[in-house]
Design a protein around this motif. Structure first.
Motif, PDB file in Angstrom:
ATOM      1  N   ARG A 201       1.070   3.995  -3.119  1.00 41.59           N
ATOM      2  CA  ARG A 201       0.823   5.412  -2.843  1.00 41.59           C
ATOM      3  C   ARG A 201       1.995   6.257  -3.351  1.00 41.59           C
ATOM      4  NH1 ARG A 201       1.063   6.769   2.922  1.00 41.59           N
ATOM      5  NH2 ARG A 201       0.098   4.748   3.090  1.00 41.59           N
TER       6      ARG A 201
ATOM      7  N   ARG B  82       1.843   9.072  -6.419  1.00 44.40           N
ATOM      8  CA  ARG B  82       2.286  10.451  -6.190  1.00 44.40           C
ATOM      9  C   ARG B  82       3.443  10.811  -7.123  1.00 44.40           C
ATOM     10  NH1 ARG B  82       1.020  15.401  -5.562  1.00 44.40           N
ATOM     11  NH2 ARG B  82       2.442  16.581  -4.266  1.00 44.40           N
TER      12      ARG B  82
ATOM     13  N   GLU C 165       0.822  -1.215   0.000  1.00 44.39           N
ATOM     14  CA  GLU C 165       0.000   0.000   0.000  1.00 44.39           C
ATOM     15  C   GLU C 165       0.857   1.267   0.000  1.00 44.39           C
ATOM     16  OE1 GLU C 165       0.324  -1.792   4.076  1.00 44.39           O
ATOM     17  OE2 GLU C 165      -0.538  -2.513   2.223  1.00 44.39           O
TER      18      GLU C 165
END
Length: 76
Positions: free
Chosen positions: A50, A54, A46
């Motif tokens: 992420r 980004r 996770e």
């Protein structure tokens, strides 16, 4: 007999030399390799996803974004 190398200057981080390491590598080289391996260890899925999302938003690669986090300790 030659003089030993002068002591490192103030602010030197004690990292390995930029030249090729000696055959045995030495203790300092071992510690730096171990720290590098720990820093670049794959995070949980996770967190990696992420960071990847980004990084893509910012037009960077995952590795560039992670390096920014590791070097400066800040999330862009």
């Amino acid at each position: 007999m030659t003089d030993p190398a002068p002591p490192p200057r103030i602010g030197h981080n004690g990292g390995p030399p930029l030249e090729e390491p000696e055959a045995d590598g030495g203790w300092s080289h071992y510690i730096w390799r171990k720290a590098h391996k720990k820093a670049w260890k794959t995070p949980p899925p996770e967190i990696a996803l992420r960071r990847l999302a980004r990084a893509e938003e910012l037009g960077m690669t995952y590795k560039e974004y992670t390096l920014e986090i590791l070097e400066r300790g800040r999330y862009l």
